[in-house]
Write an enzyme that holds these catalytic residues in place. Sequence first.
Site, PDB file in Angstrom:
ATOM      1  N   GLU A 172       6.233   4.626  -1.927  1.00  0.00           N
ATOM      2  CA  GLU A 172       5.606   4.577  -3.251  1.00  0.00           C
ATOM      3  C   GLU A 172       6.250   5.524  -4.280  1.00  0.00           C
ATOM      4  O   GLU A 172       5.601   6.423  -4.826  1.00  0.00           O
ATOM      5  CB  GLU A 172       4.121   4.899  -3.126  1.00  0.00           C
ATOM      6  N   GLU A 367       0.747  -0.852   3.915  1.00  0.00           N
ATOM      7  CA  GLU A 367      -0.551  -0.197   3.727  1.00  0.00           C
ATOM      8  C   GLU A 367      -1.550  -1.179   3.125  1.00  0.00           C
ATOM      9  O   GLU A 367      -1.219  -1.883   2.183  1.00  0.00           O
ATOM     10  CB  GLU A 367      -0.458   1.008   2.775  1.00  0.00           C
TER      11      GLU A 367
HETATM   12  C1  GCO Z   1      -0.690   5.839  -1.102  1.00  0.00           C
HETATM   13  C2  GCO Z   1      -0.228   6.639  -0.014  1.00  0.00           C
HETATM   14  C3  GCO Z   1      -1.254   6.974   1.040  1.00  0.00           C
HETATM   15  C4  GCO Z   1      -2.694   7.092   0.553  1.00  0.00           C
HETATM   16  C5  GCO Z   1      -3.403   5.746   0.584  1.00  0.00           C
HETATM   17  C6  GCO Z   1      -4.810   5.881   0.005  1.00  0.00           C
HETATM   18  O1  GCO Z   1      -0.473   4.631  -1.040  1.00  0.00           O
HETATM   19  O2  GCO Z   1      -1.203   6.420  -2.042  1.00  0.00           O
HETATM   20  O3  GCO Z   1       0.857   5.980   0.638  1.00  0.00           O
HETATM   21  O4  GCO Z   1      -0.773   8.216   1.443  1.00  0.00           O
HETATM   22  O5  GCO Z   1      -3.414   7.959   1.401  1.00  0.00           O
HETATM   23  O6  GCO Z   1      -2.743   4.833  -0.208  1.00  0.00           O
HETATM   24  O7  GCO Z   1      -4.725   6.405  -1.278  1.00  0.00           O
END
Ligand code: GCO
Length: 464
Positions: A172, A367
């Site tokens: 990200e 994710e």
């Molecule tokens: C993100 C990060 C994660 C977060 C999850 C929840 O996507 O921000 O990769 O580390 O913990 O997304 O916010």
Amino acid sequence: MTHTPARPLPRFPEGFLWGAGTSCYQVEGGVHEGGRGESVWDRFAHTPGTIADASTGDEACDSYHRYAEDAELAAELGADLYRFSVAWPRIQPEGTGPALEAGLDYYDRLLEALSSRGITAVPTLYHWDLPQALEDQGGWLNRETAYRFAEYAALMAEFFAGRVETVHTLNEPFIHLALGYALGTHAPGRTLGFEALPGAHHQLLAHGLAAAELRARGLKVGLAHNYTPVRAASSAPADIAAAHAYDTLHNRVLTDPLLLGEYADLSVFGFEDAPEYVHEGDLKIISSGRPDVLGVNYYNPTTAAGLDPLAASTSPLSLGLPFELRGVEGAPVTAFGWPIVPEGLTEILVTLKQRYGAALPPVLITENGCSTLDEPDQDGVVHDEGRIEFLDGHIRALHEAIEAGVDVLGYVVWTLLDNFEWDQGFEQRFGIVRVDFDTFARTPKDSYHWLRALIQDQRSGSAG
Ligand code: GCO
């Protein structure tokens, strides 16, 4: 009692992969062990007033010592994949120099714990924990950091070669830039607003340089980005323009150079031609790093509305640009206040396929998950029906994208363990396993058992 789906979940393609993910600063702890150097998150979390519950990742889930328990939980889940990140400061405490043996030894133990249980490791080299020493020299606003990252990637490529198939470089980059350098709500806490944009380019350059190091050692390359379908608040021209601008900023600035070898139309940000920080040859380096797997993190869509150009946007992720970002009217929300819109996952994947065509590599959902107000019962078990509903809806939406022709390799739930949720500390729980942060005891939630049953059904062919 585990969730019984209202209707059976569809059958995913043969060989579809299931997994769970974490990241180093959010779960490892052990921040002073093995010679680990200071990261920007250590500095930021120890700065008073930055973290909602005044906690830090100093201990987190203690996965530095309990990694075998985590591997066992992933194995019991039936996971094919376990996504984790490597702490750069464990390998190069100051961001340069030879790899620290103690740091490599920790990841060696983790890899062994996973491989001995038949789980494929999906490492990410950088999940936001830049060595503080590099931040002191400008961090991602300093182009040199891209070259330090490539050196770090070369060290890790030597370590991972022959032990894993794919290494992801970054997680990200846009969110890291926006929250860490533009807004200051994440480490390193800089509030540069739109002036932070060169940091996006330098992260892409870092990816391109690192991809060459990984491929030189026979490794495939991935990069995970969080994508959000952007919708205009109304058909008013200002709202449509705002949606285009934010879609460009959030989704295209980090993807077009990677997949198309060029920046999207940056005139929406006032640039008439390539900004001066884009050097001759950069785009060639970046696009040479076109990933073999594109990691898609999906949480929710975004609604954008135009603003009077003179109005100062109050929306955090607008980087001060004249548009407001909103939720999704009428949608339920998670404990974090994020709108729950499963069909947004189908929408964004189909958009990526339409936008990039043959240039879109196979996708891995790296994710997807939610925070819920998890209250354990008298036995310490969390009956997280809301999370099960969230996962059920998004997994169905994912299947629709596959049916629409999107090449998806697998689904990695965020996250295996309740963990340090950045500036929210331990107040937002995303795990399918509850962690008691006093004892570090891990207790699978109902959603863990639900996902485990889903994976078993998919494996046995009884789904669909
Ligand atoms: C993100 C990060 C994660 C977060 C999850 C929840 O996507 O921000 O990769 O580390 O913990 O997304 O916010």
